[in-house]
Design a protein around this motif. Structure first.
Motif, PDB file in Angstrom:
ATOM      1  N   THR A 169       0.870  -1.245  -0.030  1.00  0.00           N
ATOM      2  CA  THR A 169      -0.064   0.088   0.051  1.00  0.00           C
ATOM      3  C   THR A 169       0.807   1.263  -0.119  1.00  0.00           C
ATOM      4  N   ILE A 170       1.833   1.098   0.883  1.00  0.00           N
ATOM      5  CA  ILE A 170       2.831   2.517   0.623  1.00  0.00           C
ATOM      6  C   ILE A 170       3.562   2.534  -0.604  1.00  0.00           C
ATOM      7  N   TYR A 171       3.928   1.404  -1.121  1.00  0.00           N
ATOM      8  CA  TYR A 171       4.311   1.323  -2.730  1.00  0.00           C
ATOM      9  C   TYR A 171       3.278   1.974  -3.665  1.00  0.00           C
ATOM     10  N   ALA A 172       2.231   1.494  -3.357  1.00  0.00           N
ATOM     11  CA  ALA A 172       1.165   2.038  -4.452  1.00  0.00           C
ATOM     12  C   ALA A 172       0.869   3.434  -4.315  1.00  0.00           C
ATOM     13  N   HIS A 173       1.206   4.364  -3.377  1.00  0.00           N
ATOM     14  CA  HIS A 173       1.055   5.623  -3.220  1.00  0.00           C
ATOM     15  C   HIS A 173       1.799   6.449  -4.079  1.00  0.00           C
ATOM     16  N   GLN A 174       2.988   5.783  -4.845  1.00  0.00           N
ATOM     17  CA  GLN A 174       3.706   6.353  -5.698  1.00  0.00           C
ATOM     18  C   GLN A 174       3.192   6.507  -7.002  1.00  0.00           C
ATOM     19  N   ASP A 175       1.965   5.248  -7.420  1.00  0.00           N
ATOM     20  CA  ASP A 175       1.480   5.234  -8.422  1.00  0.00           C
ATOM     21  C   ASP A 175       0.010   5.644  -8.892  1.00  0.00           C
ATOM     22  N   LYS A 176      -0.412   6.499  -7.598  1.00  0.00           N
ATOM     23  CA  LYS A 176      -2.019   6.391  -7.509  1.00  0.00           C
ATOM     24  C   LYS A 176      -2.423   7.486  -8.822  1.00  0.00           C
ATOM     25  N   GLU A 177      -1.469   8.540  -9.152  1.00  0.00           N
ATOM     26  CA  GLU A 177      -2.055   9.246 -10.275  1.00  0.00           C
ATOM     27  C   GLU A 177      -2.131   8.464 -11.651  1.00  0.00           C
ATOM     28  N   ASP A 178      -1.182   7.621 -11.909  1.00  0.00           N
ATOM     29  CA  ASP A 178      -1.246   6.871 -13.175  1.00  0.00           C
ATOM     30  C   ASP A 178      -2.061   6.050 -13.005  1.00  0.00           C
ATOM     31  N   ASP A 179      -2.424   5.416 -11.817  1.00  0.00           N
ATOM     32  CA  ASP A 179      -3.341   4.291 -11.790  1.00  0.00           C
ATOM     33  C   ASP A 179      -4.816   4.884 -12.248  1.00  0.00           C
ATOM     34  N   VAL A 180      -5.094   5.999 -11.555  1.00  0.00           N
ATOM     35  CA  VAL A 180      -6.308   6.739 -12.089  1.00  0.00           C
ATOM     36  C   VAL A 180      -6.331   7.062 -13.610  1.00  0.00           C
ATOM     37  N   LEU A 181      -5.175   7.444 -14.204  1.00  0.00           N
ATOM     38  CA  LEU A 181      -4.951   7.643 -15.559  1.00  0.00           C
ATOM     39  C   LEU A 181      -5.430   6.452 -16.552  1.00  0.00           C
ATOM     40  N   VAL A 182      -4.913   5.247 -16.209  1.00  0.00           N
ATOM     41  CA  VAL A 182      -5.083   4.059 -16.957  1.00  0.00           C
ATOM     42  C   VAL A 182      -6.168   3.310 -16.461  1.00  0.00           C
ATOM     43  N   GLY A 183      -6.689   3.676 -15.501  1.00  0.00           N
ATOM     44  CA  GLY A 183      -8.133   2.980 -14.851  1.00  0.00           C
ATOM     45  C   GLY A 183      -8.005   1.760 -14.193  1.00  0.00           C
ATOM     46  N   VAL A 184      -6.858   1.580 -13.480  1.00  0.00           N
ATOM     47  CA  VAL A 184      -6.529   0.458 -12.536  1.00  0.00           C
ATOM     48  C   VAL A 184      -6.772   0.864 -10.965  1.00  0.00           C
ATOM     49  N   LYS A 185      -6.744  -0.236 -10.061  1.00  0.00           N
ATOM     50  CA  LYS A 185      -7.165   0.070  -8.754  1.00  0.00           C
ATOM     51  C   LYS A 185      -6.044  -0.286  -7.946  1.00  0.00           C
ATOM     52  N   SER A 186      -6.185   0.276  -6.652  1.00  0.00           N
ATOM     53  CA  SER A 186      -5.185  -0.215  -5.811  1.00  0.00           C
ATOM     54  C   SER A 186      -5.620   0.281  -4.237  1.00  0.00           C
ATOM     55  N   THR A 187      -4.999  -0.248  -3.131  1.00  0.00           N
ATOM     56  CA  THR A 187      -5.288   0.048  -2.045  1.00  0.00           C
ATOM     57  C   THR A 187      -5.093   1.565  -1.516  1.00  0.00           C
ATOM     58  N   ALA A 188      -4.173   1.997  -2.226  1.00  0.00           N
ATOM     59  CA  ALA A 188      -3.744   3.364  -2.234  1.00  0.00           C
ATOM     60  C   ALA A 188      -4.906   4.209  -2.634  1.00  0.00           C
ATOM     61  N   LEU A 189      -5.514   3.739  -3.558  1.00  0.00           N
ATOM     62  CA  LEU A 189      -6.811   4.741  -4.088  1.00  0.00           C
ATOM     63  C   LEU A 189      -7.989   4.317  -3.181  1.00  0.00           C
ATOM     64  N   ALA A 190      -8.134   2.992  -2.744  1.00  0.00           N
ATOM     65  CA  ALA A 190      -9.232   2.717  -1.926  1.00  0.00           C
ATOM     66  C   ALA A 190      -9.035   3.435  -0.463  1.00  0.00           C
ATOM     67  N   LEU A 191      -7.983   3.551   0.255  1.00  0.00           N
ATOM     68  CA  LEU A 191      -7.854   3.823   1.617  1.00  0.00           C
ATOM     69  C   LEU A 191      -7.393   5.375   1.520  1.00  0.00           C
ATOM     70  N   GLY A 192      -6.844   5.956   0.677  1.00  0.00           N
ATOM     71  CA  GLY A 192      -6.627   7.355   0.535  1.00  0.00           C
ATOM     72  C   GLY A 192      -5.942   8.019   1.995  1.00  0.00           C
ATOM     73  N   ARG A 193      -6.558   8.855   2.443  1.00  0.00           N
ATOM     74  CA  ARG A 193      -6.311   9.487   3.593  1.00  0.00           C
ATOM     75  C   ARG A 193      -6.454   8.679   4.882  1.00  0.00           C
ATOM     76  N   HIS A 194      -6.937   7.665   4.587  1.00  0.00           N
ATOM     77  CA  HIS A 194      -7.014   6.530   5.853  1.00  0.00           C
ATOM     78  C   HIS A 194      -6.086   5.431   5.696  1.00  0.00           C
ATOM     79  N   THR A 195      -4.930   5.915   5.026  1.00  0.00           N
ATOM     80  CA  THR A 195      -3.885   4.667   4.731  1.00  0.00           C
ATOM     81  C   THR A 195      -3.168   4.742   6.182  1.00  0.00           C
ATOM     82  N   VAL A 196      -2.718   5.513   6.745  1.00  0.00           N
ATOM     83  CA  VAL A 196      -1.681   5.495   7.929  1.00  0.00           C
ATOM     84  C   VAL A 196      -2.658   4.671   9.118  1.00  0.00           C
ATOM     85  N   PRO A 197      -3.822   4.958   9.338  1.00  0.00           N
ATOM     86  CA  PRO A 197      -4.540   4.148  10.499  1.00  0.00           C
ATOM     87  C   PRO A 197      -4.579   2.752   9.985  1.00  0.00           C
ATOM     88  N   ALA A 198      -4.728   2.478   8.588  1.00  0.00           N
ATOM     89  CA  ALA A 198      -5.024   1.151   8.105  1.00  0.00           C
ATOM     90  C   ALA A 198      -3.525   0.544   8.163  1.00  0.00           C
TER      91      ALA A 198
END
Length: 303
Positions: free
Chosen positions: A199-228
């Motif tokens: 999830t930490i790693y996926a936060h590097q790619d979140k803009e590109d993931d949105v651009l190409v339409g793929v999913k990740s826990t970084a997008l699912a959790l957003g600002r709730h990542t640290v508590p998660a």
């Protein structure tokens, strides 16, 4: 990670791969040999479990086999991923220089290379006992669907956790010829560990993931990542402790496990999910967690 001036897209340049014959380079990059952290993350569950199952010291021959197998099977997994994403990678500047979208290798050549890696992986697997061979072969049911999970679910990191930590089962099986509660607990612990670091790693790619339409826990959790992350890493540590307890590890395991736990706490307390270099550094630091936990298990078994 190389500084921006030493990158072409997401591929490091001026690395040792650039000194190889030009025809070798694309295949080494398909395997991510210039970025070994993935191999370490695949290898450590194998070594942890091998040490957990040992009478005293872990079997060095098995550790070497798992090291070779991790290099090859991590490479095979990355090759499958690049083949599956060949139509996506060319649309994103960061991944457009990868071997397939750049035209360095063709999709057919990639499939032949994948077959060769799987053959080497099979030869490594055949050095184990028959029960371990069966357990290891079953991992392919997870390996091949993984590249497609990010198109289906916002939790592809969970599937990666199931895949990358399979060695926790194989290591024990290779030593003892069976499965028991300690490797099962260690396997589930690895799942939550992977959920955290990837999830930490996926936060590097979140803009590109949105651009190409793929999913990740970084997008699912957003600002709730640290508590998660507190939840993911907390569950991982609790299950690791349970694995050590049920395996009968002696007292040195516990203070050394506390040191390993401190490494995960450092990751959570210092991560900045909007700073890509920060995320990459914390992701890569899991190699140190891997070594610390291995030391804890070996000490708890040898003492």
């Amino acid at each position: 990670m190389a500084p921006p001036s030493l990158l072409q897209g997401d591929i490091p340049v001026r690395s040792w791969i650039d000194r190889l014959p030009p025809s070798w380079g694309p295949y080494c990059r398909l395997m991510r040999l210039d970025r070994p952290i993935g191999t370490w993350l695949l290898l450590f569950p194998c070594w942890w479990s091998t040490a957990l199952a040992a009478e005293r010291w872990p079997d060095l021959w098995l550790c070497l086999l798992f090291a070779l197998g991790s290099v090859v099977m991590r490479g095979a997994g990355c090759t499958v991923n690049d083949w599956a994403d060949r139509n996506f990678d060319g649309k994103v500047a960061r991944t457009a220089t990868r071997p397939i979208p750049s035209g360095a290798v063709s999709p057919r050549q990639v499939l032949w290379f994948l077959a060769a890696q799987l053959l080497v992986g099979l030869l490594v697997l055949l050095q184990l006992n028959w029960f371990a061979i069966g357990v290891g072969a079953a991992s392919l049911l997870l390996v091949f669907p993984y590249p497609f999970m990010k198109r289906i679910t916002y939790w592809p990191q969970a599937w990666l956790g199931l895949t990358f930590n399979w060695g926790a089962l194989v290591g024990w099986a290779a030593v003892r010829g069976d499965l028991d509660w300690p490797p099962l607990l260690l396997y589930v612990a690895g799942l939550f560990w992977t959920l955290g670091y990837d999830t930490i790693y996926a936060h590097q790619d979140k803009e590109d993931d949105v651009l190409v339409g793929v999913k990740s826990t970084a997008l699912a959790l957003g600002r709730h990542t640290v508590p998660a992350l507190w939840g993911f890493y907390g569950l991982a540590l609790a299950l690791i402790a349970a694995a050590g307890w049920t395996a009968g590890l002696s007292w040195p395991f516990w203070p050394l496990l506390a040191v390993a736990a401190a490494q995960l706490v450092w990751q959570i307390r210092t991560v900045d999910i909007d700073d890509s270099p920060n995320c990459l550094l914390r992701f890569k630091s899991n190699r140190w967690f891997g070594w610390l936990l291995l030391l804890a298990i070996v000490a708890g078994r040898v003492w």
